[in-house]
Design an enzyme around this catalytic site. Structure first.
Site, short mmCIF file in Angstrom:
data_model
loop_
_atom_site.label_atom_id
_atom_site.label_comp_id
_atom_site.label_asym_id
_atom_site.label_seq_id
_atom_site.Cartn_x
_atom_site.Cartn_y
_atom_site.Cartn_z
N GLY A 1 59.78 90.42 -13.70
CA GLY A 1 61.24 89.69 -13.51
C GLY A 1 61.85 90.48 -12.55
O GLY A 1 61.87 91.77 -11.78
N GLY B 1 65.48 90.45 -9.83
CA GLY B 1 66.85 89.46 -10.36
C GLY B 1 67.99 90.16 -8.63
O GLY B 1 66.79 89.84 -8.03
N ALA C 1 68.08 94.35 -9.77
CA ALA C 1 66.92 95.12 -9.92
C ALA C 1 65.58 94.56 -10.15
O ALA C 1 65.88 92.99 -9.88
CB ALA C 1 67.93 95.70 -11.40
N ALA C 2 64.75 95.14 -10.95
CA ALA C 2 63.63 94.54 -10.76
C ALA C 2 62.30 94.99 -12.20
O ALA C 2 63.67 96.82 -12.59
CB ALA C 2 62.42 94.90 -9.70
N VAL C 3 61.79 94.39 -12.99
CA VAL C 3 61.96 94.98 -14.23
C VAL C 3 60.44 95.00 -14.31
O VAL C 3 59.77 94.00 -13.87
CB VAL C 3 62.14 94.15 -15.51
CG1 VAL C 3 62.02 94.43 -16.91
CG2 VAL C 3 63.96 94.19 -15.73
N ASP D 1 78.59 86.95 -16.99
CA ASP D 1 77.79 86.72 -15.97
C ASP D 1 76.24 86.02 -17.12
O ASP D 1 74.67 86.39 -16.68
CB ASP D 1 77.11 87.42 -15.37
CG ASP D 1 76.17 87.06 -14.39
OD1 ASP D 1 76.48 85.71 -13.53
OD2 ASP D 1 75.21 87.61 -13.72
#
Length: 577
Positions: free
Chosen positions: A150, A152, A155-157, A350
């Site tokens: 993922g 956004g 951030a990155a997951v 959000d």
């Protein structure tokens, strides 16, 4: 004179006598109360319940306030003395009326006591995370990091696993999740989920993008303190706990307790930014200069370790459409999560389908958790009110899904934005996606939260229960004072799903019947929890959450909303036809 005329004249005379007696005796009662108020010694005459009186009248004589007993005692004393008939009738009638009111108060007290007892039983059974807490894991080297799952705006997951549980090489190429619809056996569609990656990588690591927080651990934790709101008690290393986190919205954001519908952060630490798979292609601009000469990021950043969920709510809804019951349970889970945050002084700000993660319980029912708290409001005073004295104060995340009271706020002296019901409004908007419709507030649909009218809201599918449709429209009311809170909305869904039989024959509010149903429901939930894995299902978790948050006023408001909506249903069906 006819009998009918005589009766009517008698009624008129009695009414006039009663009205005349009301004024005179009202002053006498007030004077008596004033005398009793300033009397030093005990009263000579005290009203005591008599054994020979009927049980219903003994209740009036022994009412807690004592006013009904005094009035009725005065009426009976005047019955055998020189008191006028109208005064005797007045005191007796007024005393009986006060006794009836006191009886209603007593019923309310009993119902409130029942709710408190049930609440105490289920609050002892706190939610326990399914993942066992590990004793280490405060360094990036403690984890094996897999593929990106993922990304956004901040951030990155990545999928991850602890070093002690390294994945097998033969399974390293397994995809994350694949949904497949197989047409087999009379056209029934069976969803099969390939979760080999979840078995090998049960954790997920979220790497924040550090563009302006500096490279010291203290500066990073201060700047990204909102990300620690769902953190567990031991998430931050003990040596770092002395750091005062004074982020954007106050001092040390409140950390919420564990809840089945809120993400849990197990570890939070700072480390040097590594070159992870897909970094150069996906987010080259946020890398530090040692990894990309043209990058703008700092060398260190914040890492968050969480449970690995198969996919987001948006990903799930793109390939699958839940039935009406599952959809109602999904909306209910979002409301329960929002209510849990509101009770602990947190507004997510959000809430959208991209920020909701999803997995399945043992029965195949989707379990939802709210994630991504980077835009949350978590002040120490828990007021959920933000002073909006400047345009530089952030209102939150996605402008398309801001509640009307938030998006229309204009900065100025003394202006305050109230976020207590803004997340509940966002749940109403996301509910359209859950039931197979487009979110009405995305740009493709055209409605704007700043100026839409409630009659412009699109219709939900006819298969959605009328009570659920009514609830979603209530959540999307423009005026927050006419909008139910997340707790009241969750109670409405609970009652419509599990308490339909208890409310089926009711056209008025009957708290006694409702209290009996609550006791039966409590027994059923306790038996489920003691009799095997059914106690860990989504429905059992929701029922426990409902019973652990029982409050009489919220429950009464929910029942009134349901009864009011039921009265409007025939008119609505005529208009739709």
């Amino acid at each position: 004179m006819s009998v009918k005329h005589a009766i009517s004249r008698g009624l008129e005379l009695g009414r006039s006598v009663f009205q005349l007696g009301l004024l005179k005796s009202g002053f006498r009662v007030a004077a008596k109360l004033r005398v009793d108020r300033f009397r030093v010694g005990p009263s000579v005459r005290t009203a005591q319940p008599q054994a020979f009186l009927p049980s219903r009248y003994r209740f009036y004589r022994s009412s807690l306030r004592g006013l009904a007993a005094q009035l009725q005692s005065a009426g009976f004393r005047r019955r055998f003395t020189c008191g006028s008939p109208r005064n005797r009738a007045l005191c007796l009638a007024f005393g009986l009326g006060v006794g009836l009111i006191e009886e209603q108060f007593e019923d309310d007290r009993k119902s409130a006591a029942t709710c408190q007892e049930i609440q105490a039983v289920f609050r002892r059974k706190r939610f326990q995370s399914p993942l066992k807490m590990f004793t280490s894991g405060y360094k990036l080297e403690d984890y094996i990091i897999g593929n990106q799952i993922g990304k956004g705006s901040n951030a990155a997951v990545y999928e991850a696993a602890a070093q002690s549980a390294s994945p097998k090489e033969s399974d390293s190429k397994c995809s994350l999740v694949q949904l497949r619809d197989d047409d087999e056996e009379e056209g029934l569609k069976t969803r099969s989920v390939m979760c080999c990656s979840l078995r090998n990588f049960p954790l997920a690591i979220k790497m924040m993008w550090n563009l302006g927080a500096g490279s010291s651990s203290e500066a990073i934790l201060k700047s990204m303190s909102q990300e620690l709101v769902p953190a567990a008690a031991q998430a931050v290393k003990q040596g770092k706990e002395h750091i005062i986190l004074d982020g954007q919205f106050g001092v040390l954001p409140r950390r919420v307790s564990a809840h089945p519908n809120v993400i849990r952060v197990y570890r939070a630490f700072t480390a040097d930014v590594p070159l992870l798979p897909g970094a150069q292609e996906e987010y080259p601009d946020v890398l530090p200069t040692r990894l990309n000469p043209a990058g703008l990021g700092n060398n260190r950043t914040l890492f968050l370790v969480m449970k690995h969920y198969p996919y987001t709510l948006r990903q799930y809804l793109e390939v699958s459409t839940p039935d009406c019951r599952q959809g109602s349970l999904m909306v209910l889970q979002l409301l329960e999560g929002v209510d849990h945050l509101c009770r602990q002084g947190v507004a997510h700000r959000d809430l959208k389908s991209d920020n909701v993660l999803l997995e399945f319980d043992s029965g195949g029912c989707p379990r939802l958790v709210i994630s991504d708290f980077g835009c949350c409001l978590a002040q120490r005073d828990s007021s959920l009110q933000l002073p909006f004295n400047s345009m530089w104060v952030s209102k939150g995340g996605n402008a398309s899904l801001m509640a009307p009271e938030v998006v229309t706020a204009v900065p100025g002296c003394g202006v305050v934005i109230d976020y207590s019901k803004s997340d509940a409004w966002a749940v109403g908007a996301v509910s359209y996606e859950i039931f197979g419709k487009q979110n009405p507030f995305y740009r493709a649909v055209g409605l704007e939260s700043s100026k839409y009218e409630e009659k412009q809201l699109p219709l939900l599918p006819s298969t959605v229960p009328a009570e659920v449709q009514s609830l979603i429209r209530l959540l999307l009311r423009r005026n927050p004072s006419k909008r139910p809170s997340a707790r009241v909305a969750a109670n409405m869904l609970h009652l419509s799903i599990w308490g339909r039989n208890a409310l089926a024959s009711q056209n008025t509010l009957d708290m006694k019947k409702l209290a009996d149903w609550l006791l039966c429901q409590s027994a059923v939930v306790l038996l489920k929890g003691c009799c095997g894995p059914s106690g860990n299902s989504v429905e059992a978790e929701l029922q426990r959450s409902f019973l652990s948050n029982l409050e009489l006023e919220d429950l009464r408001t929910a029942v009134c909303f349901l009864l009011y909506g039921r009265q409007l249903q025939p008119a609505a069906s005529i208009l739709s036809a």
